[in-house]
Design a protein around this motif. Structure first.
Motif, PDB file in Angstrom:
ATOM      1  N   HIS A  98       0.794  -1.200  -0.012  1.00  0.00           N
ATOM      2  CA  HIS A  98       0.119  -0.138   0.012  1.00  0.00           C
ATOM      3  C   HIS A  98       0.838   1.343  -0.083  1.00  0.00           C
ATOM      4  N   LEU A 153      -2.658  -6.453   8.514  1.00  0.00           N
ATOM      5  CA  LEU A 153      -2.222  -7.236   7.563  1.00  0.00           C
ATOM      6  C   LEU A 153      -0.883  -8.303   7.706  1.00  0.00           C
ATOM      7  N   ASP A 155       2.150  -8.316   6.601  1.00  0.00           N
ATOM      8  CA  ASP A 155       2.447  -8.419   5.387  1.00  0.00           C
ATOM      9  C   ASP A 155       3.859  -7.693   5.405  1.00  0.00           C
ATOM     10  N   ILE A 314     -17.843  -7.221   1.954  1.00  0.00           N
ATOM     11  CA  ILE A 314     -16.375  -7.000   1.776  1.00  0.00           C
ATOM     12  C   ILE A 314     -16.153  -5.986   0.741  1.00  0.00           C
ATOM     13  N   ALA A 316     -12.813  -4.250   0.684  1.00  0.00           N
ATOM     14  CA  ALA A 316     -11.477  -4.096   0.453  1.00  0.00           C
ATOM     15  C   ALA A 316     -10.790  -5.350   0.752  1.00  0.00           C
ATOM     16  N   GLN A 317      -9.613  -5.776   0.038  1.00  0.00           N
ATOM     17  CA  GLN A 317      -8.829  -6.910   0.203  1.00  0.00           C
ATOM     18  C   GLN A 317      -8.632  -7.208   1.820  1.00  0.00           C
ATOM     19  N   ASN A 318      -8.170  -6.194   2.625  1.00  0.00           N
ATOM     20  CA  ASN A 318      -7.971  -6.475   4.052  1.00  0.00           C
ATOM     21  C   ASN A 318      -9.188  -6.846   4.960  1.00  0.00           C
ATOM     22  N   GLN A 319     -10.301  -6.815   4.446  1.00  0.00           N
ATOM     23  CA  GLN A 319     -11.577  -7.246   4.903  1.00  0.00           C
ATOM     24  C   GLN A 319     -11.711  -8.749   4.807  1.00  0.00           C
ATOM     25  N   VAL A 320     -11.206  -9.150   3.764  1.00  0.00           N
ATOM     26  CA  VAL A 320     -11.623 -10.565   3.599  1.00  0.00           C
ATOM     27  C   VAL A 320     -11.306 -11.606   4.641  1.00  0.00           C
ATOM     28  N   SER A 321     -10.451 -11.491   5.495  1.00  0.00           N
ATOM     29  CA  SER A 321      -9.798 -12.294   6.681  1.00  0.00           C
ATOM     30  C   SER A 321     -10.925 -12.076   7.758  1.00  0.00           C
ATOM     31  N   SER A 337     -18.555  -9.478  -1.904  1.00  0.00           N
ATOM     32  CA  SER A 337     -18.124  -8.204  -2.326  1.00  0.00           C
ATOM     33  C   SER A 337     -19.307  -7.946  -3.574  1.00  0.00           C
ATOM     34  N   ASP A 340     -18.881  -9.334  -6.741  1.00  0.00           N
ATOM     35  CA  ASP A 340     -19.054 -10.620  -7.131  1.00  0.00           C
ATOM     36  C   ASP A 340     -20.285 -10.955  -8.000  1.00  0.00           C
TER      37      ASP A 340
END
Length: 385
Positions: A98, A153, A155, A314, A316-321, A337, A340
């Motif tokens: 990011h 994250l 990451d 969902i 944003a990607q960081n909300q998936v987990s 999302s 989808d």
């Protein structure tokens, strides 16, 4: 941590003052980043101020920054100048995924922040920014006594004394290779940074859920909602079989670019629908809601504290987990999302399932309420002290 040790720390915290100590925060809000990072730092800052600390925010002047809100809440805010595109080269040894969110090179940001910290001489620096890592943090060591990182994250590497990841499903092992050996790790929703009104309203909110209803719907998709998922969800709800006496409340941020369009959509809804902007009584509104429709961000822990059953989206990607973990816990129903292809079908099926058997609401309330009691700020401050 053993409950008896944590209780001892909390007791110590309740009797300890931080008078004349300065705490610095480095966090940003923008139309791209959203408001969540600054908002959870503000929650921690409010709790630290109760202990006598003086809190200073360092934020960059991105479109949608929250400097005035920070000052309105009684804290100081240094607003870093925005940087022209020609100066935004972020090349260097540090390249978090990011990195573009910073709006300049990490080295320039580190130097500008360091100049401010050199004058402040804070006892703690709290860093809540996906674009910053150990390289940036190491450059601030000379100016501060301790560094705390708030992350979601796992990451990138960090040079910090304390790291907080308040998300369900995260493990300490996820960070062991990312932080120094002597760094303390605060992991899980028990450390979720929630404003005190959520803990105050918890008993009331949980009590009213013992008799499930589906009448009051609360929609909250974040402070910015750049893709206008709010309008999309309102359009889908028109096709759902909600009860005739259903009432819908939509909470939006003052910087949402779709506010007027959503207001127009709300006027066409088959049910009473109100649009609320920049509310300051979110805990009360959650406590009165029977079902929430919301993003799987940090607001998830506010809903859990109050036992609010949720259809989770969902954004944003960081909300998936977070979304997956809460879904598996049974504390929310993950819809997916808006991008989808089956999102609309999943949404309508979830509404139909809840309407036909409202025991699903009770199960979600029971499963999410056990995750956090709303005292996360004080658990974190116990470690800082």
């Amino acid at each position: 941590m053993r409950p008896d040790i944590l209780q001892t720390q909390l007791t110590t915290t309740n009797n300890t003052r931080l008078d004349n100590q300065r705490i610095a925060f480095r966090a940003d809000a923008s139309l791209e980043i959203g408001t969540g990072h600054v908002m959870r730092c503000l929650t921690l800052a409010d709790a630290l101020r109760e202990k006598g600390a003086e809190c200073w925010f360092i934020c960059r002047s991105h479109p949608g920054h929250l400097a005035e809100l920070v000052r309105t809440r009684g804290h100081h805010c240094h607003l870093l100048d925005s940087v022209s595109e020609s100066e935004q080269d972020s090349a260097g040894i540090s390249s978090p995924i990011h990195a573009s969110w910073l709006g300049c090179s990490w080295m320039l940001d580190a130097a500008q922040t360091g100049d401010i910290l050199a004058e402040l001489c804070p006892s703690w620096l709290v860093v809540d920014h996906y674009a910053l890592d150990a390289h940036w943090e190491s450059m601030q060591r000379v100016y501060v006594d301790h560094i705390m990182v708030i992350d979601d994250l796992a990451d990138r590497s960090h040079d910090c004394d304390l790291l907080l990841d308040q998300n369900l499903g995260r493990q300490t092992d996820d960070y062991r290779e990312c932080v120094p050996p002597d760094c303390s790790l605060l992991i899980g929703p028990r450390y979720a940074l929630l404003r005190p009104e959520f803990a105050r309203l918890r008993a009331y909110s949980l009590h009213r859920r013992k008799s499930p209803h589906l009448c009051e719907l609360l929609i909250s998709m974040g402070g910015v909602d750049l893709p206008n998922s709010t309008g999309h969800i309102l359009d889908i709800l028109k096709q759902c079989a909600l009860p005739d006496d259903c009432r819908i409340s939509v909470v939006m941020g003052t910087h949402s670019p779709w506010l007027e369009q959503v207001r127009h959509t709300a006027s066409t809804m088959p049910w009473e629908t109100e649009i609320l902007v920049g509310v300051n009584d979110m805990a009360q509104r959650m406590a009165h809601s029977d079902l929430a429709i919301g993003a799987a961000g940090s607001t998830s822990w506010e809903r859990c504290c109050l036992g609010v059953p949720t259809l989770m989206v969902i954004l944003a990607q960081n909300q998936v987990s977070i979304g997956n973990a809460l879904h598996h816990q049974g504390g929310a129903m993950l819809i997916g999302s808006p991008a989808d292809p089956h999102f609309e079908l999943n949404f309508c099926e979830a509404i139909s399932k809840i309407k036909s058997n409202q025991s699903h609401i009770r199960k979600m309330y029971e499963n999410c309420a056990i995750l956090t009691d709303g005292n996360g700020c004080y658990n974190v401050i116990a470690w800082m002290i």
